[in-house]
Design a protein around this motif. Structure first.
Motif, PDB file in Angstrom:
ATOM      1  N   PRO A   1      -4.686   2.047   1.215  1.00  0.00           N
ATOM      2  CA  PRO A   1      -4.178   3.014   0.226  1.00  0.00           C
ATOM      3  C   PRO A   1      -2.668   3.227   0.264  1.00  0.00           C
ATOM      4  N   PRO A   2      -2.040   3.500   1.431  1.00  0.00           N
ATOM      5  CA  PRO A   2      -0.582   3.723   1.387  1.00  0.00           C
ATOM      6  C   PRO A   2       0.206   2.482   0.991  1.00  0.00           C
ATOM      7  N   ILE A   3      -0.281   1.291   1.354  1.00  0.00           N
ATOM      8  CA  ILE A   3       0.440   0.070   0.989  1.00  0.00           C
ATOM      9  C   ILE A   3       0.424  -0.131  -0.521  1.00  0.00           C
TER      10      ILE A   3
ATOM     11  N   VAL B   1      -8.113  -1.340  -6.534  1.00  0.00           N
ATOM     12  CA  VAL B   1      -7.894  -2.778  -6.657  1.00  0.00           C
ATOM     13  C   VAL B   1      -7.633  -3.400  -5.292  1.00  0.00           C
ATOM     14  N   GLY B   2      -6.819  -2.740  -4.489  1.00  0.00           N
ATOM     15  CA  GLY B   2      -6.522  -3.264  -3.159  1.00  0.00           C
ATOM     16  C   GLY B   2      -7.741  -3.327  -2.266  1.00  0.00           C
ATOM     17  N   LEU B   3      -8.571  -2.293  -2.306  1.00  0.00           N
ATOM     18  CA  LEU B   3      -9.770  -2.273  -1.465  1.00  0.00           C
ATOM     19  C   LEU B   3     -10.758  -3.353  -1.892  1.00  0.00           C
ATOM     20  N   LEU B   4     -10.954  -3.507  -3.200  1.00  0.00           N
ATOM     21  CA  LEU B   4     -11.852  -4.554  -3.680  1.00  0.00           C
ATOM     22  C   LEU B   4     -11.311  -5.942  -3.328  1.00  0.00           C
TER      23      LEU B   4
ATOM     24  N   TYR C   1     -15.783   0.947  -1.372  1.00  0.00           N
ATOM     25  CA  TYR C   1     -15.072  -0.002  -2.227  1.00  0.00           C
ATOM     26  C   TYR C   1     -14.835  -1.326  -1.504  1.00  0.00           C
ATOM     27  N   VAL C   2     -14.536  -1.265  -0.202  1.00  0.00           N
ATOM     28  CA  VAL C   2     -14.365  -2.507   0.560  1.00  0.00           C
ATOM     29  C   VAL C   2     -15.676  -3.279   0.619  1.00  0.00           C
ATOM     30  N   VAL C   3     -16.783  -2.560   0.857  1.00  0.00           N
ATOM     31  CA  VAL C   3     -18.097  -3.205   0.926  1.00  0.00           C
ATOM     32  C   VAL C   3     -18.454  -3.844  -0.410  1.00  0.00           C
ATOM     33  N   VAL C   4     -18.139  -3.169  -1.522  1.00  0.00           N
ATOM     34  CA  VAL C   4     -18.376  -3.775  -2.841  1.00  0.00           C
ATOM     35  C   VAL C   4     -17.535  -5.035  -2.987  1.00  0.00           C
ATOM     36  N   GLY C   5     -16.283  -4.984  -2.515  1.00  0.00           N
ATOM     37  CA  GLY C   5     -15.432  -6.167  -2.588  1.00  0.00           C
ATOM     38  C   GLY C   5     -15.964  -7.329  -1.774  1.00  0.00           C
ATOM     39  N   VAL C   6     -16.675  -7.022  -0.667  1.00  0.00           N
ATOM     40  CA  VAL C   6     -17.249  -8.087   0.160  1.00  0.00           C
ATOM     41  C   VAL C   6     -18.236  -8.925  -0.645  1.00  0.00           C
ATOM     42  N   SER C   7     -18.953  -8.288  -1.562  1.00  0.00           N
ATOM     43  CA  SER C   7     -19.957  -9.008  -2.359  1.00  0.00           C
ATOM     44  C   SER C   7     -19.353  -9.731  -3.560  1.00  0.00           C
ATOM     45  N   LEU C   8     -18.054  -9.595  -3.760  1.00  0.00           N
ATOM     46  CA  LEU C   8     -17.412 -10.204  -4.922  1.00  0.00           C
ATOM     47  C   LEU C   8     -16.886 -11.593  -4.593  1.00  0.00           C
ATOM     48  N   ASP C   9     -17.050 -12.483  -5.528  1.00  0.00           N
ATOM     49  CA  ASP C   9     -16.486 -13.827  -5.436  1.00  0.00           C
ATOM     50  C   ASP C   9     -15.264 -13.872  -6.346  1.00  0.00           C
ATOM     51  N   LEU C  10     -14.106 -14.110  -5.772  1.00  0.00           N
ATOM     52  CA  LEU C  10     -12.886 -14.141  -6.573  1.00  0.00           C
ATOM     53  C   LEU C  10     -12.944 -15.222  -7.652  1.00  0.00           C
ATOM     54  N   ASN C  11     -13.691 -16.267  -7.393  1.00  0.00           N
ATOM     55  CA  ASN C  11     -13.840 -17.300  -8.425  1.00  0.00           C
ATOM     56  C   ASN C  11     -14.571 -16.747  -9.645  1.00  0.00           C
ATOM     57  N   GLY C  12     -15.567 -15.889  -9.387  1.00  0.00           N
ATOM     58  CA  GLY C  12     -16.269 -15.262 -10.504  1.00  0.00           C
ATOM     59  C   GLY C  12     -15.361 -14.335 -11.282  1.00  0.00           C
TER      60      GLY C  12
ATOM     61  N   ALA D   1     -13.621  -6.962 -13.942  1.00  0.00           N
ATOM     62  CA  ALA D   1     -12.288  -7.220 -14.504  1.00  0.00           C
ATOM     63  C   ALA D   1     -11.826  -6.041 -15.348  1.00  0.00           C
ATOM     64  N   ILE D   2     -12.739  -5.438 -16.108  1.00  0.00           N
ATOM     65  CA  ILE D   2     -12.382  -4.261 -16.912  1.00  0.00           C
ATOM     66  C   ILE D   2     -11.984  -3.104 -16.013  1.00  0.00           C
ATOM     67  N   VAL D   3     -12.698  -2.919 -14.883  1.00  0.00           N
ATOM     68  CA  VAL D   3     -12.330  -1.868 -13.927  1.00  0.00           C
ATOM     69  C   VAL D   3     -10.912  -2.089 -13.414  1.00  0.00           C
ATOM     70  N   VAL D   4     -10.596  -3.330 -13.042  1.00  0.00           N
ATOM     71  CA  VAL D   4      -9.263  -3.641 -12.511  1.00  0.00           C
ATOM     72  C   VAL D   4      -8.192  -3.412 -13.572  1.00  0.00           C
ATOM     73  N   VAL D   5      -8.454  -3.872 -14.793  1.00  0.00           N
ATOM     74  CA  VAL D   5      -7.447  -3.754 -15.857  1.00  0.00           C
ATOM     75  C   VAL D   5      -7.237  -2.293 -16.247  1.00  0.00           C
ATOM     76  N   THR D   6      -8.319  -1.546 -16.423  1.00  0.00           N
ATOM     77  CA  THR D   6      -8.167  -0.164 -16.906  1.00  0.00           C
ATOM     78  C   THR D   6      -7.546   0.754 -15.854  1.00  0.00           C
ATOM     79  N   CYS D   7      -7.888   0.568 -14.589  1.00  0.00           N
ATOM     80  CA  CYS D   7      -7.275   1.440 -13.584  1.00  0.00           C
ATOM     81  C   CYS D   7      -5.827   1.059 -13.316  1.00  0.00           C
ATOM     82  N   SER D   8      -5.401  -0.125 -13.765  1.00  0.00           N
ATOM     83  CA  SER D   8      -3.982  -0.486 -13.707  1.00  0.00           C
ATOM     84  C   SER D   8      -3.249  -0.057 -14.975  1.00  0.00           C
ATOM     85  N   LEU D   9      -3.922  -0.161 -16.110  1.00  0.00           N
ATOM     86  CA  LEU D   9      -3.301   0.171 -17.393  1.00  0.00           C
ATOM     87  C   LEU D   9      -3.245   1.679 -17.626  1.00  0.00           C
TER      88      LEU D   9
END
Length: 741
Positions: A27-29, A39-42, A289-300, A378-386
């Motif tokens: 979070p602080p980084i 986004v960072g945690l995922l 959020y980190v655990v959810v990111g563990v199940s994510l494939d960056l290729n997907g 992807a929508i989660v990442v885009v909207t929380c950045s936008l």
């Protein structure tokens, strides 16, 4: 490197430590990088997961347990932090905006799913429900800009309750329909089975929202003011809701959400609510959020942004268009400006907590394909950045400025009392009719006759409560309280009132030796305080109290004595105080009047250079400036007002802020005693620390910020306090209470 990764993957304890380190460091980084923490945690979860370095295994029992607990904690926190009182402020507007803001993306998403993607109706409705909610990720930003009292912010906060409920209940209905289609039994039609399931779900909602609410109120009343017991009641409520949902075959995320709503209404506004939310947002939610990111494939995820980009853009367009169209519909019936309309739409853009959890549940239920799931990620990442970018552009135009008619010139007669609001215009009359009380009233009348004061003069008197505990810091603390209490006018000296206050901490028995020792020590501290204040032209009302809760004892005494401000000494800022709270934070939470926390490394008379960061010309900022003027007036100190902004801030807005401050303060901001400077910097904390070099007093406002998604946002005040090594004054004002229904 491979051996290290293998060791981590086969050692649950090491994996747990690494998981906690990621949740703590990320979070602080990412706040420094101005990127969403989610986004960072995922991202880091995916990097260390089986599709990345392989340090974490998504199939382990530990990660499965964290995923389940995290889902429940996140949904509970989402409901717990919803501001239910906002529904009563603009009910028609909020209800209309909530239904339109959720309904348009829901219908649009379902239409795209069914007519464009060719999905089954149930899956299409699930896709629409996942776009219906929004997360108040940017609430901290509008709070920091000083526009949280604007009607559009209130409307959006209230609408969050409706949009989250529609999204989750829509998903629940889709799960029921899907389960009915897959589980039709012999002799029972699908329609009958669906009616039974819907009736069961309605009964469960009624049972939790009404039964658990009433039961929680009853147990909280029996628990009294003991925080440990109240916390156990909260945990019991969550456990009961989850257990009943499991028995009735209802997905437990709905049980957690409904339990949060019931506990939210039962608790109202209190310390336990804050402690629960802070503990969850600081520990459980980041790990989830980190655990959810563990199940994510960056290729997907990359596939959703490349090969599947058309689908992602269609869903994103429906989401953004629906939120904007909902704001325009409200503008058609309410006299909102374009800036307010765009702010309302921007606040509803981020899709984080509810969307992410509901998408995970839908995927586990087999209602979402991997491609659609990654499109939603992807929508989660885009909207929380936008979202923060849009809100920053729009909300900055809503910053309230002080008109010339509201300006209060700073003359010797006018600067006496504007830094503190009189929250209790009438003195408290305690229902005691003893002879001692009667004699006190007679003495007060004799004193009033001997020293007649007009109502205006009496209103200028400031009554300061000073809890005394540490003899080493007591002298500077009392000296600072003397500055606040002493009032002067052009005609006469008006003495203020100081209430030196000591608490003898006791549990239950009044004959314990520890209590007698505490009483003796408290009396000694009061005697020393009276001796130190003996030379000041002030009224002294020393007070001692027996209480089993120090923070609440301070707040109760302040209310009973009808004081105008509480002056506290600094009690440190460590990890324990951040998670569990300390005396200072709890007094901030419970006091009825402003609280001034001081960390004075010099005597108040030796403070010569004062720095006051100013974000906007809000009433809260003006009161902080006038408090600084009061201190400077007593010892001839110089004040510098610092405004930190980024490069995108228009020059006209900076000049408008300077003009507003000049009119409000009634004097030029370009003289030796009062200066206004602007610093362009992307990090407000670093800018303040750089500007504070050479200053011996830094004055800050205490601001509590948290999002309904359970993730805390950047805290500039905390970062500055940790790094600044000179005297600090932290000024906090009471928040509006949440009425119990």
């Amino acid at each position: 490197m491979a051996e290290l990764i293998s060791w981590i993957s086969y050692s649950p304890l090491v994996a747990l430590l690494l998981l906690g380190a990621i949740a703590f460091i990320t979070p602080p980084i990412f706040e420094q990088l101005r990127l969403p923490t989610v986004v960072g945690l995922l991202l880091l979860g995916s990097v260390f997961g089986p599709y990345g370095l392989g340090a974490f295994s998504g199939d382990s029992a530990m990660f499965n347990a964290f995923a389940e607990v995290g889902k429940y904690a996140l949904m509970f926190l989402v409901a717990l932090e919803l501001d239910l009182s906002a529904l009563g402020k603009l009910p028609r507007t909020i209800i209309a905006f909530g239904f339109v803001s959720a309904g348009l993306p829901l219908l649009g998403g379902a239409a795209i799913g069914h007519w464009v993607l060719g999905l089954e109706p149930v899956v299409a409705w699930v896709l629409g429900a996942l776009l219906a909610s929004h997360t108040l990720l940017t609430y901290g930003l509008v709070q920091r800009l000083g526009v949280r009292r604007n009607d559009v912010v209130t409307t959006t906060i209230g609408a969050t309750v409706i949009t989250d409920a529609i999204a989750l209940f829509g998903l629940a209905l889709c799960l029921i329909v899907s389960g009915t289609q897959a589980g039709v039994v012999a002799g029972v039609s699908g329609r009958e089975l669906m009616s039974w399931e819907l009736a069961e779900f309605g009964f469960y909602c009624l049972l939790i929202l009404v039964g658990l609410n009433l039961g929680g109120r009853f147990l909280l009343q029996r628990a009294g003011h003991r925080e440990e017991t109240q916390l156990l009641v909260v945990l019991l409520a969550v456990g009961c809701s989850l257990l009943i949902s499991w028995v009735m075959g209802i997905n437990s995320i709905f049980g957690a959400f409904l339990a949060g709503l019931a506990v939210n209404d039962a608790l109202g506004s209190g310390v336990i609510k804050e402690r629960t939310a802070l503990f969850g947002s600081a520990l459980l939610v980041p790990i989830f959020y980190v655990v959810v990111g563990v199940s994510l494939d960056l290729n997907g995820l990359l596939f959703s942004l490349t090969e599947n980009l058309a689908v992602t853009l269609q869903l994103l367009s429906v989401l953004l268009g629906g939120k904007m169209l909902a704001a325009l519909c409200v503008r058609a019936v309410r006299p909102y400006s374009w800036a307010e309309t765009f702010t309302m739409a921007s606040l509803t853009v981020p899709q984080v907590a509810t969307t992410l959890t509901a998408a995970l549940v839908a995927r586990q239920a087999g209602l979402l394909s991997p491609d659609l799931f990654y499109s939603l990620i992807a929508i989660v990442v885009v909207t929380c950045s936008l979202g923060p970018l849009l809100v920053r552009r729009a909300a900055i135009l809503l910053i309230p400025q002080v008109d010339e008619g509201e300006a209060e010139p700073t003359s010797p007669d006018a600067v006496q009392r504007p830094w503190v609001q009189k929250l209790s215009p009438q003195k408290i009359s305690l229902p005691s009719q003893t002879d001692a009380q009667t004699n006190a009233d007679v003495k007060a009348d004799i004193k009033a006759d001997a020293n007649p004061q007009t109502d205006a003069e009496a209103d200028q008197l400031v009554k300061v409560l000073v809890p005394v505990h540490n003899p080493s810091t007591q002298a500077n603390l009392l000296g600072f309280a003397t500055l606040l209490a002493q009032r002067s006018s052009s005609s006469q000296q008006l003495p203020g009132v100081i209430v030196p206050f000591a608490i003898a901490n006791a549990r239950s028995r009044m004959d314990e030796p520890e209590l007698l020792n505490a009483l003796s020590r408290s009396q000694q501290l009061l005697n020393e305080s009276v001796a130190q204040l003996g030379s000041a032209a002030l009224e002294l009302e020393p007070l001692m109290r027996i209480d089993d809760n120090v923070p609440e004892g301070i707040s109760r005494a302040a209310k009973e004595q009808d004081v105008d401000v509480i002056v506290l000494g600094w009690s440190g800022l460590d990890l324990r105080s951040r998670l569990l709270g300390n005396v200072t934070s709890r007094v901030f939470s419970t006091a009825h009047c402003p609280v001034v926390v001081t960390r004075l490394l010099k005597a108040p008379d030796d403070l010569q250079r004062i720095l006051v960061p100013v974000k906007a010309a809000t009433p809260e900022s003006l009161r902080l400036i006038r408090l600084a003027q009061l201190i400077a007036q007593s010892n001839g100190a110089a004040i510098k007002l610092l405004h930190v902004c980024d490069r995108s801030t228009p020059l006209s807005q900076i000049r408008h802020l300077e003009d507003s401050l000049t009119r409000a303060l009634g004097q030029s901001l370009e003289n030796d005693n009062l200066l206004f400077r602007t610093m362009i910097h992307r990090d407000p904390a670093q800018a303040i620390l750089k500007a504070a070099e050479g200053y011996d007093l830094l004055m800050l406002r205490s601001v509590r910020r948290r999002t309904a998604g359970g993730m805390t946002v950047g805290d500039t005040t905390t970062n500055v306090i940790r790094a600044f090594n000179q005297s600090i004054v932290l000024f906090g004002e009471p928040r509006q209470s949440v009425p119990r229904r």
